[in-house]
Design an enzyme around this catalytic site. Structure first.
Site, PDB file in Angstrom:
ATOM      1  N   HIS A 192      26.671  59.715  47.959  1.00 48.56           N
ATOM      2  CA  HIS A 192      25.242  59.386  47.925  1.00 48.56           C
ATOM      3  C   HIS A 192      24.949  58.061  47.251  1.00 48.56           C
ATOM      4  O   HIS A 192      23.931  57.907  46.587  1.00 48.56           O
ATOM      5  CB  HIS A 192      24.450  60.488  47.241  1.00 48.56           C
ATOM      6  N   ASP A 230      27.763  64.639  44.104  1.00 47.26           N
ATOM      7  CA  ASP A 230      27.654  65.691  45.110  1.00 47.26           C
ATOM      8  C   ASP A 230      27.927  65.136  46.507  1.00 47.26           C
ATOM      9  O   ASP A 230      27.849  63.939  46.746  1.00 47.26           O
ATOM     10  CB  ASP A 230      26.254  66.309  45.075  1.00 47.26           C
ATOM     11  N   GLU A 231      28.247  66.028  47.413  1.00 49.35           N
ATOM     12  CA  GLU A 231      28.377  65.711  48.836  1.00 49.35           C
ATOM     13  C   GLU A 231      29.148  64.415  49.095  1.00 49.35           C
ATOM     14  O   GLU A 231      28.625  63.466  49.676  1.00 49.35           O
ATOM     15  CB  GLU A 231      26.987  65.659  49.488  1.00 49.35           C
ATOM     16  N   VAL A 232      30.376  64.389  48.658  1.00 50.23           N
ATOM     17  CA  VAL A 232      31.221  63.208  48.861  1.00 50.23           C
ATOM     18  C   VAL A 232      31.867  63.340  50.240  1.00 50.23           C
ATOM     19  O   VAL A 232      33.008  63.764  50.392  1.00 50.23           O
ATOM     20  CB  VAL A 232      32.275  63.077  47.750  1.00 50.23           C
TER      21      VAL A 232
END
Length: 525
Positions: free
Chosen positions: A100, A186-188
């Site tokens: 992100h 988060d959300e790599v």
């Protein structure tokens, strides 16, 4: 509710941080100060602030400042902290450090997807950048994990790591009174698919999990060395599928505190409790919850549903009541996302979501969304219902007591107008479908008796939209920068109105070419 008995020692006494997602629709500093007072009045005791390109980065990072709208000055950020401190609100900055680096989380958790030494907090960059944030810009392509994923940092790039550390340094130093810092992570997406990662993973015993954990530990150790007083928080989703043994050997224990996020009204209580117990067993006993009061319903949502978000908080209360004593739940971040990512449209503006926020805070306080809790919300905000869509039922003599209520009222009114079937399904209108179909439009022909009727009908549909948009533009301009006003209108109004205006223009042209021209209503919004 069954959660009431257990909530008092965990969520009620824990921190309640209201999340400010400033990557979209950043309020004017005057409105931001008003919001801080409102949050405090409603029972919050902290802010989780995600500045992104609104932060006044300095030196070689000045290029990260937004040019689409004004960034906040250093003096303004200090003044916001002063207001928060005066009202008893802790300020926790959030800086994305891995995934992100252009985007924000989706409302549903992903499945899964990680070097060592401690680099100094210094930077030497000479990369040009526009208003786009970090990895979105073409000049930063070489810092991406893979070229087509704009948000994930290449953990093998020393320059990329130094970039993140310098961002963290500048943010932390401008928040000397903060005792916590959120590192994101988060959300790599697509981690392990870059060329350098593929080569690294070809070594014996290496995994994507280690790649992720190695980067997070590297960044966290560097920050802890420079700012030993800071508690460090990370989003938990990239840790969810890791075993207790892997987590124990990662070096995260005692270094970071996981923040578990789930925004769904159907949050799985049993699964979440088991996950928190696993983190505890791995030495990560200090944990946080992250709920949602707005920005998690749909990417283009304009009007917040209070009930949906209250149900999410009730589920978190059930989680808290079922936790073993060894889990130290430090508090909850009530997230209010403004975009799903840097490239998506704006979702609900803050004034539209204040009734939801107030309701969620009251739910945490009471352990249930009781009639007393609902009455407290309506009395505090001077509104007829806890659902913002009912704000249009206000007595003309009434006036809610929170900043931005008039904008909320106009957004609700406009959303209802734009949802009108007559407007959205104009092609299905008997006169349009029968006498001005695509066939007629292509050939520029229309029945001379029907054309004026269509014009009149369209004028009646567009006029209330046009007048409401004009009023909304003026009201929104008091609270947000001009770029936000235009963006919101183009994203939420134009998609509905533009096809109607196009039909009207085609009708005008057809009537003119037939020698029957009768000017229709203005086509501007």
């Amino acid at each position: 509710m069954a959660a009431a008995a257990g909530h008092s020692g965990l969520l009620s006494r824990g921190k309640k941080l209201v999340h400010l997602d400033l990557k979209g629709a950043p309020p004017t500093v005057e409105h931001l100060r008003q919001l801080v007072h409102t949050f405090a009045d409603l029972g919050a005791d902290g802010l989780l602030v995600e500045y992104e390109d609104t932060f006044p980065y300095e030196g070689e990072l000045r290029v990260l400042r937004s040019t689409a709208h004004a960034h906040y000055s250093r003096e303004e950020i200090v003044s916001i902290q002063d207001v928060a401190k005066a009202r008893g609100l802790e300020v926790v900055p959030l800086v994305q450090t891995f995934g992100h680096l252009e985007v924000r989380r989706s409302p549903v958790a992903p499945l899964l997807s990680v070097r060592s030494s401690t680099p100094p907090l210094s930077l030497s960059l000479s990369l040009p950048l526009s208003h786009q944030f970090v990895l979105k810009h073409a000049a930063f392509r070489r810092l991406r994990e893979v070229d087509h994923c704009l948000g994930t940092l290449n953990p093998h790039s020393e320059q990329a790591v130094q970039l993140v550390l310098e961002m963290l340094r500048q943010v932390a130093e401008l928040h000397p009174g903060s005792g916590r810092l959120h590192l994101g992570a988060d959300e790599v997406y697509l981690l392990g698919q870059g060329e350098e990662s593929v080569r690294w993973l070809s070594g014996p015993g290496r995994s994507v999990h280690q790649l992720f954990l190695g980067h997070v530990v590297t960044v966290a150790k560097a920050v802890r060395e420079r700012f030993p007083h800071l508690d460090l928080i990370v989003w938990d989703d990239m840790l969810r599928d890791l075993s207790v043994e892997t987590l124990k050997g990662s070096g995260l224990a005692g270094l970071v505190q996981p923040m578990l996020w789930d925004y769904q009204p159907s949050l799985d209580v049993e699964r979440t409790v088991l996950l928190m117990e696993k983190y505890q067993a791995a030495g990560l006993s200090d944990q946080w919850a992250a709920s949602s009061f707005k920005g998690s319903t749909s990417v283009h949502c304009c009007v917040t549903s209070t009930q949906r978000h209250v149900e999410n908080h009730l589920q978190w209360l059930r989680v808290a009541s079922a936790l073993p004593s060894g889990v130290r739940l430090r508090g909850v971040a009530l997230t209010g996302w403004q975009r799903y990512d840097h490239l998506s449209v704006l979702c609900e503006l803050m004034p539209v979501a204040v009734p939801s926020l107030a309701s969620c805070l009251q739910t945490l306080h009471h352990g249930t969304f009781s009639q007393e809790a609902q009455t407290n919300v309506m009395d505090a905000l001077q509104i007829p219902s806890t659902e913002v869509e009912d704000i249009i039922r206000l007595d003309p003599a009434g006036s809610p007591s929170y900043p931005g209520w008039r904008l909320a009222q106009l957004v609700v009114k406009l959303a209802a107008l734009l949802q009108s079937e007559d407007l959205r399904l104009l092609d299905g209108n008997m006169f349009v479908r029968g006498w001005f179909s695509p066939y007629h439009r292509q050939r520029k022909t229309v029945n001379p008796l029907v054309g004026p009727q269509i014009q009149t009908h369209v004028a009646l549909l567009l006029e209330p939209v046009r007048t409401t948009v004009d009023e909304l533009r003026q009201e929104m301009g008091r609270l947000y920068p001009p770029a936000t006003v235009e963006e919101w209108i183009e994203q939420h109004v134009t998609p509905v109105v533009a096809p109607v205006q196009a039909l009207l223009r085609d009708l005008d042209i057809s009537m003119e070419e037939m020698g029957l021209f009768r000017p229709g209503p203005a086509s501007s919004q």
